[in-house]
Motif scaffolding. Structure first.
Motif, PDB file in Angstrom:
ATOM      1  N   TYR A 298       0.798  -1.222   0.000  1.00 43.57           N
ATOM      2  CA  TYR A 298       0.000   0.000   0.000  1.00 43.57           C
ATOM      3  C   TYR A 298       0.836   1.281   0.000  1.00 43.57           C
ATOM      4  O   TYR A 298       0.490   2.243  -0.691  1.00 43.57           O
ATOM      5  CB  TYR A 298      -0.971   0.005   1.180  1.00 43.57           C
ATOM      6  CG  TYR A 298      -2.349  -0.474   0.787  1.00 43.57           C
ATOM      7  CD1 TYR A 298      -3.246   0.374   0.144  1.00 43.57           C
ATOM      8  CD2 TYR A 298      -2.739  -1.783   1.039  1.00 43.57           C
ATOM      9  CE1 TYR A 298      -4.504  -0.064  -0.231  1.00 43.57           C
ATOM     10  CE2 TYR A 298      -3.997  -2.244   0.672  1.00 43.57           C
ATOM     11  CZ  TYR A 298      -4.872  -1.382   0.030  1.00 43.57           C
ATOM     12  OH  TYR A 298      -6.109  -1.821  -0.342  1.00 43.57           O
ATOM     13  N   PRO A 299       1.947   1.348   0.743  1.00 43.03           N
ATOM     14  CA  PRO A 299       2.748   2.578   0.672  1.00 43.03           C
ATOM     15  C   PRO A 299       3.214   2.885  -0.747  1.00 43.03           C
ATOM     16  O   PRO A 299       3.244   4.053  -1.156  1.00 43.03           O
ATOM     17  CB  PRO A 299       3.928   2.276   1.604  1.00 43.03           C
ATOM     18  CG  PRO A 299       3.387   1.298   2.587  1.00 43.03           C
ATOM     19  CD  PRO A 299       2.455   0.437   1.790  1.00 43.03           C
ATOM     20  N   LEU A 300       3.567   1.839  -1.515  1.00 38.16           N
ATOM     21  CA  LEU A 300       3.993   2.042  -2.896  1.00 38.16           C
ATOM     22  C   LEU A 300       2.811   2.483  -3.759  1.00 38.16           C
ATOM     23  O   LEU A 300       2.946   3.383  -4.597  1.00 38.16           O
ATOM     24  CB  LEU A 300       4.622   0.771  -3.459  1.00 38.16           C
ATOM     25  CG  LEU A 300       5.085   0.840  -4.920  1.00 38.16           C
ATOM     26  CD1 LEU A 300       6.099   1.963  -5.120  1.00 38.16           C
ATOM     27  CD2 LEU A 300       5.663  -0.503  -5.355  1.00 38.16           C
ATOM     28  N   LEU A 301       1.651   1.853  -3.548  1.00 33.89           N
ATOM     29  CA  LEU A 301       0.461   2.259  -4.304  1.00 33.89           C
ATOM     30  C   LEU A 301       0.115   3.722  -4.032  1.00 33.89           C
ATOM     31  O   LEU A 301      -0.245   4.465  -4.947  1.00 33.89           O
ATOM     32  CB  LEU A 301      -0.727   1.370  -3.944  1.00 33.89           C
ATOM     33  CG  LEU A 301      -0.841   0.027  -4.671  1.00 33.89           C
ATOM     34  CD1 LEU A 301      -2.018  -0.780  -4.113  1.00 33.89           C
ATOM     35  CD2 LEU A 301      -1.003   0.230  -6.178  1.00 33.89           C
ATOM     36  N   HIS A 302       0.224   4.135  -2.785  1.00 31.61           N
ATOM     37  CA  HIS A 302      -0.060   5.536  -2.447  1.00 31.61           C
ATOM     38  C   HIS A 302       0.937   6.469  -3.126  1.00 31.61           C
ATOM     39  O   HIS A 302       0.559   7.537  -3.642  1.00 31.61           O
ATOM     40  CB  HIS A 302      -0.012   5.740  -0.927  1.00 31.61           C
ATOM     41  CG  HIS A 302      -1.203   5.192  -0.210  1.00 31.61           C
ATOM     42  ND1 HIS A 302      -2.498   5.542  -0.526  1.00 31.61           N
ATOM     43  CD2 HIS A 302      -1.297   4.314   0.834  1.00 31.61           C
ATOM     44  CE1 HIS A 302      -3.341   4.914   0.279  1.00 31.61           C
ATOM     45  NE2 HIS A 302      -2.642   4.155   1.097  1.00 31.61           N
ATOM     46  N   LYS A 303       2.208   6.083  -3.138  1.00 29.99           N
ATOM     47  CA  LYS A 303       3.218   6.921  -3.778  1.00 29.99           C
ATOM     48  C   LYS A 303       2.961   7.052  -5.270  1.00 29.99           C
ATOM     49  O   LYS A 303       3.028   8.149  -5.848  1.00 29.99           O
ATOM     50  CB  LYS A 303       4.617   6.336  -3.543  1.00 29.99           C
ATOM     51  CG  LYS A 303       5.740   7.217  -4.083  1.00 29.99           C
ATOM     52  CD  LYS A 303       7.116   6.633  -3.771  1.00 29.99           C
ATOM     53  CE  LYS A 303       8.215   7.564  -4.280  1.00 29.99           C
ATOM     54  NZ  LYS A 303       9.569   7.010  -4.019  1.00 29.99           N
ATOM     55  N   ILE A 304       2.644   5.922  -5.919  1.00 24.39           N
ATOM     56  CA  ILE A 304       2.343   5.951  -7.354  1.00 24.39           C
ATOM     57  C   ILE A 304       1.113   6.811  -7.626  1.00 24.39           C
ATOM     58  O   ILE A 304       1.089   7.621  -8.562  1.00 24.39           O
ATOM     59  CB  ILE A 304       2.127   4.512  -7.882  1.00 24.39           C
ATOM     60  CG1 ILE A 304       3.446   3.730  -7.824  1.00 24.39           C
ATOM     61  CG2 ILE A 304       1.586   4.536  -9.302  1.00 24.39           C
ATOM     62  CD1 ILE A 304       3.288   2.240  -8.069  1.00 24.39           C
TER      63      ILE A 304
END
Length: 333
Positions: A298-304
Motif C-alpha cells: 500500500y505505501p507504494l500504491l499511495h506513492k504511485i
C-alpha cells in the motif's frame, strides 16, 4: 514444418558459455547464407528483434539494414532508446521512421479493439514496405521468430486450434520477395535473454517486459486521442519508474497502465476537475494462459497514486485491477 522443429538433443542455453557457442554457430550460418548481400530487419526494440539485430551486426555488420518504425504508440523514450543503443552505441545502419501522425490520423474515432489492431498491423506493414522499396540490393528479411511462434504455426498446420497467430513481419506485398533469416527461431524466450546478455545488450532491453504489437493503442481504451495517449504514456512511465526503484521491476512479469475513455469529477486547486482514471495492472504468469495479480504494498500504491495525480495532466483517479486470468485477460483490449 519438420525443418523448424527443435532437435531433442539440443541443449538448453542457460549459461554465457552456451550462449557464446550458439552465437558463434549462428554467425557462421548467417555468413554462409547471406554472403555479401544485404539483410533487412524491422527493429521494434523488443527483446527478440533486438537480439537478432545484435547478432546480425556481429555477423555481417553494415550489410544489415534496420528499420525502426515509431507508430506513436510506444512507451515513453522507447524509440529514443532504440536509436541510442543501435545507431549511436552499436553503429548499426538504422533507418528511423516517425510515422506518428500517419497512424494516429488513421486511428482517429476508431473505438473497436479489433479494428484498432487491424489498422495498426496493416499500416505497420505499409510503412515498412515503403521503406523496403527505397532500398536496393536487399535479398534477405531477418525476423525475430522464436520457438513458441514455431510451435503455434505447427499447431495450425496440424489443424489444431492455436492460442494466437504470429505474423512477425508477415503479409508483405508480393513485389517484396525476400529469403528469411531467422537465427533464434529454435530458442525459447528465456534462452533469447541469455543470448542477449552475452551479446552485450543493455540489461533493461534484454529484460524488457512483453509489449503488445499495437503498443499503447490497446491500453488507451476506446477511440485514441492524443491528449489521453500522452497522459497514458506519462502515467505508465511513472509506474515503471517506481516499480524499478522498489525492486518490483523484475519480480513482476508484466505491469502497465490503461486509461479508458471515461471521465469522473474530481477536485484540483479547490475547483471542479474532470479527469480520466489511470488503471494499474500487474500480473505474474508462466505461460500467459493464466495469471495471478501481484500484491503491491500500500505505501507504494499511495506513492504511485500521488505522483500520477500530481504530475500527469488529465488524470484524477488511480485504480488497481485485482482481476486474475481467468476471468480477466492480461490486456484490457
Amino acid at each position: 514444418m519438420e525443418n523448424n522443429r527443435r532437435p531433442e538433443t539440443m541443449e538448453r542455453i542457460t549459461t554465457k558459455a552456451l550462449a557464446d557457442a550458439f552465437i558463434e554457430e549462428q554467425i557462421a550460418q548467417v555468413r554462409a547464407q547471406v554472403g555479401s548481400k544485404k539483410v533487412l530487419l524491422a527493429l521494434s526494440g523488443g527483446v527478440d528483434s533486438s537480439v537478432v539485430a545484435a547478432l546480425l551486426l556481429k555477423a555481417i555488420g553494415k550489410q544489415l539494414i534496420c528499420v525502426h518504425v515509431n507508430h506513436g504508440l510506444m512507451r515513453k523514450d522507447e524509440s529514443e532508446n532504440v536509436v541510442e543503443v543501435f545507431r549511436n552505441q552499436l553503429d548499426a545502419n538504422l533507418i528511423y521512421v516517425d510515422a506518428t501522425d500517419r497512424f494516429l490520423d488513421l486511428l482517429a474515432g476508431v473505438s473497436d479493439p479489433e479494428s484498432k489492431r487491424k489498422i495498426i498491423g496493416k499500416e505497420f506493414i505499409e510503412v515498412f514496405a515503403d521503406e523496403a522499396r527505397k532500398l536496393e540490393g536487399v535479398d534477405f528479411l531477418a525476423q525475430g521468430t522464436i520457438y513458441p511462434d514455431i510451435l503455434e504455426s505447427i499447431k495450425q498446420a496440424e489443424g489444431k486450434k492455436a492460442v494466437k497467430s504470429h505474423h512477425n513481419v508477415g503479409g508483405l506485398p508480393e513485389d517484396l520477395k525476400f529469403s528469411l533469416v531467422e537465427p533464434i527461431k529454435l530458442l525459447f524466450k528465456d534462452e533469447v535473454r541469455v543470448v542477449g546478455e552475452a551479446l552485450g545488450l543493455p540489461h533493461a532491453m534484454v529484460y524488457r517486459q512483453p509489449f503488445p504489437g499495437p503498443g499503447l493503442g490497446v491500453r488507451c481504451l476506446g477511440a485514441i486521442t492524443r491528449d489521453r495517449l500522452h497522459a497514458l504514456r506519462e502515467a505508465d512511465a511513472i509506474l515503471r519508474e517506481e516499480f524499478a526503484a522498489s525492486g518490483l521491476g523484475e519480480k513482476v512479469w508484466q505491469y502497465f497502465v490503461v486509461v479508458p475513455d471515461l471521465k469522473s469529477v474530481g477536485v484540483k486547486d479547490e475547483s471542479r476537475y474532470e479527469g480520466w482514471p489511470a488503471i494499474i495492472r500487474a500480473v505474474n504468469t508462466t505461460d500467459a494462459m493464466s495469471a495471478t495479480v501481484e500484491e503491491i504494498p500500500y505505501p507504494l500504491l499511495h506513492k504511485i497514486t500521488n505522483r500520477i495525480t500530481e504530475e500527469v495532466e488529465g488524470i484524477n483517479r488511480v485504480l488497481y485491477d485485482l482481476t486474475p486470468k481467468p476471468v480477466g485477460t492480461i490486456e484490457w483490449e
